[in-house]
Design an enzyme around this catalytic site. Sequence first.
Site, PDB file in Angstrom:
ATOM      1  N   ARG A   1       5.859  -5.320  -4.161  1.00 59.54           N
ATOM      2  CA  ARG A   1       4.396  -5.377  -4.059  1.00 59.54           C
ATOM      3  C   ARG A   1       3.818  -4.126  -3.393  1.00 59.54           C
ATOM      4  NH1 ARG A   1       0.492  -8.616  -0.491  1.00 59.54           N
ATOM      5  NH2 ARG A   1      -1.153  -9.366  -1.895  1.00 59.54           N
TER       6      ARG A   1
ATOM      7  N   ILE B   1      -5.466  -7.152  -4.948  1.00 62.74           N
ATOM      8  CA  ILE B   1      -4.186  -7.696  -5.389  1.00 62.74           C
ATOM      9  C   ILE B   1      -4.137  -9.091  -4.790  1.00 62.74           C
ATOM     10  CG2 ILE B   1      -2.949  -6.645  -3.415  1.00 62.74           C
ATOM     11  CD1 ILE B   1      -0.474  -6.470  -5.216  1.00 62.74           C
ATOM     12  N   SER B   2      -3.898 -10.089  -5.614  1.00 62.93           N
ATOM     13  CA  SER B   2      -4.027 -11.479  -5.176  1.00 62.93           C
ATOM     14  C   SER B   2      -3.057 -11.845  -4.060  1.00 62.93           C
ATOM     15  CB  SER B   2      -3.803 -12.431  -6.355  1.00 62.93           C
ATOM     16  OG  SER B   2      -4.808 -12.271  -7.317  1.00 62.93           O
ATOM     17  N   GLN B   3      -3.457 -12.822  -3.273  1.00 58.42           N
ATOM     18  CA  GLN B   3      -2.595 -13.401  -2.245  1.00 58.42           C
ATOM     19  C   GLN B   3      -1.333 -13.938  -2.925  1.00 58.42           C
ATOM     20  OE1 GLN B   3      -4.371 -16.822  -0.445  1.00 58.42           O
ATOM     21  NE2 GLN B   3      -2.687 -17.179   0.986  1.00 58.42           N
TER      22      GLN B   3
END
Length: 217
Positions: free
Chosen positions: A37, A63-65
């Site tokens: 990530r 950027i999503s959790q």
Amino acid sequence: MQEDRRFVRPRRQLVEMLRKKGIEDERVLMAIGKIPRHKLIDTALHTKAYNDTALPIGMGQTISQPFTVAAQTELLNIDKGEKILEIGTGSGYQCMVLCELGADVYSVERHKELYHRAKEALHELGYRAMLKVGDGTLGWSTYAPYDGIVVTAGAPVVPDDLVQQLAIGGRLVIPVGDDTKQMMLRITRVSDNEFEREELADFKFVPLIGEKGWGGS
């Protein structure tokens, strides 16, 4: 790679955190545990790369959790080889998780700059997916029907185009609500004209922009 060694433990800790938060699908957890990530965000944010939080990636997007990515993926209940449409490529993180599960992934991104960045990141990390720039609220009819559709932004309503692009037995996972919070929905196409709707937990997403979304340029 040597550069990645400092991220091994944080990534492992993230996986354990997601497990404790209720993610049960070991395939999803394994996928999260593989994806670097930190490579999808600015180097200034690397120390936060494996925190369970959304992080900025520019263009007003995030950027999503990781928990959200894992939860949506788990709800899709993907089998290897299934055709999955993602609405909102963003950083490419969710797309990579879907690829790790063996899905045949198609992804639509509204922002041209994010599209190019995600395409480059996917290529660099060895993931194969079909990407395009467009209005995600209209889906991607060229390759329909899909076994699963995941929407990574909050919508005011369920776009009918997406529902109609589901295969029989296909699942649409989408957050629907206002600009403060959304209810995660899973809509399963039971037959040509019959759909099963499940309401799940509350989440907070960036808004889904488009003709069948919140509207905007």
